[in-house]
Motif scaffolding. Structure first.
Motif, mmCIF file in Angstrom:
data_model
loop_
_atom_site.group_PDB
_atom_site.id
_atom_site.type_symbol
_atom_site.label_atom_id
_atom_site.label_comp_id
_atom_site.label_asym_id
_atom_site.label_seq_id
_atom_site.Cartn_x
_atom_site.Cartn_y
_atom_site.Cartn_z
ATOM 1 N N HIS A 42 56.540 100.209 87.437
ATOM 2 C CA HIS A 42 56.134 98.831 87.704
ATOM 3 C C HIS A 42 56.949 98.279 88.860
ATOM 4 C CE1 HIS A 42 55.883 99.500 83.202
ATOM 5 N NE2 HIS A 42 54.633 99.569 83.631
ATOM 6 N N TYR A 43 56.263 97.950 89.951
ATOM 7 C CA TYR A 43 56.934 97.455 91.147
ATOM 8 C C TYR A 43 56.161 96.268 91.700
ATOM 9 C CZ TYR A 43 58.522 96.983 95.942
ATOM 10 O OH TYR A 43 59.002 96.470 97.118
ATOM 11 N N ALA A 44 56.877 95.233 92.066
ATOM 12 C CA ALA A 44 56.274 94.106 92.780
ATOM 13 C C ALA A 44 57.390 93.296 93.422
ATOM 14 C CB ALA A 44 55.449 93.224 91.851
ATOM 15 N N ARG A 45 57.172 92.883 94.648
ATOM 16 C CA ARG A 45 58.165 92.068 95.352
ATOM 17 C C ARG A 45 58.030 90.618 94.915
ATOM 18 N NH1 ARG A 45 58.376 88.613 99.486
ATOM 19 N NH2 ARG A 45 60.093 88.705 101.009
ATOM 20 N N PRO A 46 59.106 90.016 94.397
ATOM 21 C CA PRO A 46 59.034 88.598 94.032
ATOM 22 C C PRO A 46 58.990 87.707 95.270
ATOM 23 C CG PRO A 46 61.250 89.448 93.681
ATOM 24 C CD PRO A 46 60.412 90.614 94.094
ATOM 25 N N GLY A 83 56.483 96.169 81.695
ATOM 26 C CA GLY A 83 56.150 95.357 82.855
ATOM 27 C C GLY A 83 56.318 93.862 82.662
ATOM 28 N N ALA A 84 57.060 93.435 81.639
ATOM 29 C CA ALA A 84 57.162 92.004 81.348
ATOM 30 C C ALA A 84 58.045 91.253 82.339
ATOM 31 C CB ALA A 84 57.689 91.789 79.927
ATOM 32 N N ALA A 85 59.052 91.920 82.915
ATOM 33 C CA ALA A 85 60.039 91.216 83.736
ATOM 34 C C ALA A 85 59.862 91.431 85.228
ATOM 35 C CB ALA A 85 61.453 91.637 83.325
ATOM 36 N N VAL A 86 58.883 92.227 85.628
ATOM 37 C CA VAL A 86 58.637 92.457 87.050
ATOM 38 C C VAL A 86 57.631 91.430 87.548
ATOM 39 C CG1 VAL A 86 57.723 94.095 88.748
ATOM 40 C CG2 VAL A 86 59.121 94.916 86.846
ATOM 41 N N ALA A 87 57.931 90.824 88.688
ATOM 42 C CA ALA A 87 57.029 89.810 89.255
ATOM 43 C C ALA A 87 55.661 90.417 89.492
ATOM 44 C CB ALA A 87 57.613 89.275 90.560
#
Length: 481
Positions: A42-46, A83-87
């Motif tokens: 799970h990857y996403a840039r905040p 994936g709860a804490a990834v933006a």
């Protein structure tokens, strides 16, 4: 002609000007370590990362974000798996990192309680409890990097649930900043308080969807002066469950852990260079890792050896650790299995539970169903027998392509979940729902329970700025305005 102003850039500029200097990170290099969780899936840039240093700064941050409609997601040590804490909200989210709120505020060996800020690393909290000759019993592999706030927000489990319960059972009180910035001070160490609703229960296991936990009051316990550990081999999961039933009666409340590992897990653990060969004289279909602990004048070693000796009709072979170093090596097998099953690449993690009396039947039915539907996939089965929690993971065949692998994971998960449904179990025993298990959760949830959960979310977070789209579907997907 000038381009119209970017609404996100404008909102972030306003947020930065409203926050203390150095609290908000926006540079790409700074955001990188807050963009991926432990699983790597799970990857996403905040949009940005806020790192408040006090509950007052968390309050000011949320008050501003709520007024401006800026979506936020609290973040602990990023050791979660759902994936709860990834933006990940489509319009972007500001991560609220709790890493600077990391103090142990108090430890009382008379109250047998400690008050810990949300960003405190679990291992540090455990060390501080031990300094007072006590233990904080939350224990699992990620304790060197996970944070107390995340443990509470996900109702973490681990090895000691059999004796001490889930994190929920250890929380005496909480300090929480609500989505509108108000602070609910429920931080108390009372053991008995029957004044109406127990509001802390709303936030335990809420995965950051209802507020930001900033501190927790936790139960601690007298530190055991004796710990004994054994690894035994048995012929089947049914025999392991028979041994468990006897252990619960004969070792009573001194039984701390009873871990089930099928042979495939031991073989995976032995791939590690740190492994020291087969742990017993011969291979066995099923292994049980047993731990008992006590203080005072109990002859604990005699108790464990006597119990295992009387269970000779079940136990085929075994070893009782002669010292703490040998005990650590036995536990290392359990940890190496978890680490090495993923060394070849991605694999499917499941985290399910059934009534303890159904555990053997579930394992048998699930493995049979997987063999029939996907004989080339490797199931790795282990779990916490005393709370009915089984991790039945799927390692794909070698050289499988990404798309084929995704299809395999989806199909095998459905097979496992169907068997869980047949046994009246849960698709998530420890890891939570987050985004990864959301659809499976929604497909199985009681409609009344979903309605009540939605009302709680609407009441506490009417603008839906907190971790939107975790556990429950995002508001626009639920048919709201």
């Amino acid at each position: 002609m000038n381009a119209p102003p970017d609404p996100q850039a404008k909102a972030l500029a306003a947020l930065a000007s409203a926050m203390p200097e150095g609290m908000l990170l926006t540079a790409d290099d700074d955001l990188l370590r807050f963009s991926r969780d432990w699983s790597g899936d799970h990857y996403a840039r905040p949009l940005a990362v806020a790192r408040p240093r006090s509950v007052e700064e968390v309050s000011a941050l949320l008050r501003h974000c709520n007024a401006e409609g800026i979506h936020v997601v609290p973040q602990g040590g990023l050791t979660g798996l759902v994936g709860a804490a990834v933006a990940s909200f489509p319009s972007g989210e500001v991560v609220i990192s709790l890493e600077r709120l990391n103090k142990v505020r108090s430890v009382s060996a008379i109250d047998f309680a400690m008050v810990v800020e949300a960003g405190c690393i679990l291992e540090e909290a455990k060390t501080r409890a031990e300094a007072a000759d006590c233990i904080l019993p939350i224990t699992f592999g990620a304790q060197g990097s996970c944070q107390i706030g995340g443990n509470v927000a996900t109702n973490a489990g681990g090895f000691n649930v059999l004796r001490y319960g889930m994190t929920r059972d250890l929380v005496l009180g909480l300090e929480v900043v609500l989505p509108d910035g108000r602070v609910w001070n429920g931080l108390k160490t009372l053991r008995k308080d029957n004044r109406g609703y127990d509001l802390k229960q709303l936030f335990i296991g809420s995965e950051g969807t209802l507020g930001v936990i900033t501190a927790a009051a936790l139960k601690i316990f007298p530190r055991p002066t004796q710990i004994e550990t054994a690894l035994v081999g048995v012929e089947s999961v049914e025999k392991a469950m028979e041994l468990y039933a006897r252990a619960r009666r004969e070792c009573s409340d001194l039984l701390t852990a009873f871990e089930l590992i099928l042979r495939g897990g031991i073989e995976i653990a032995m791939r590690s260079p740190a492994a020291m060969g087969d742990p017993l004289s011969s291979p066995y279909p099923v292994y049980v890792l047993i731990e008992v602990s006590a203080g005072g004048r109990v002859d604990l070693r005699a108790l464990l050896e006597g119990f295992l000796g009387d269970a000779g009709d079940i136990v085929l072979d075994g070893v009782v650790a002669s010292n703490r170093a040998q005990a650590a090596r036995l536990w290392m097998l359990r940890e190496m299995m978890v680490e090495w099953q993923g060394r070849g690449g991605r694999y499917l993690r499941t985290d399910v539970s059934v009534p303890i009396s159904s555990l053997a039947a579930f394992v048998s039915d699930a493995l049979a169903a997987l063999k029939a539907s996907h004989p080339d996939a490797l199931p790795v089965t282990y779990g916490h027998v005393g709370d009915g929690n089984i991790h039945l993971n799927i390692v794909p065949p070698e050289h499988m392509g990404p798309e084929e692998m995704e299809a395999l994971f989806h199909a095998t998960e459905e097979v496992i979940f169907d068997v869980i449904d047949n046994h009246g179990g849960s698709i998530s025993a420890e890891h939570g729902v987050g985004k990864v298990k959301q659809q499976a959760f929604l497909d199985r949830a009681d409609p009344v329970a979903l309605e009540l959960a939605g009302r709680i979310k609407d009441a506490l977070d009417p603008k839906h700025i907190m971790s939107e789209g975790r556990i429950l579907a995002a508001r626009n997907a639920r048919g709201h305005d």
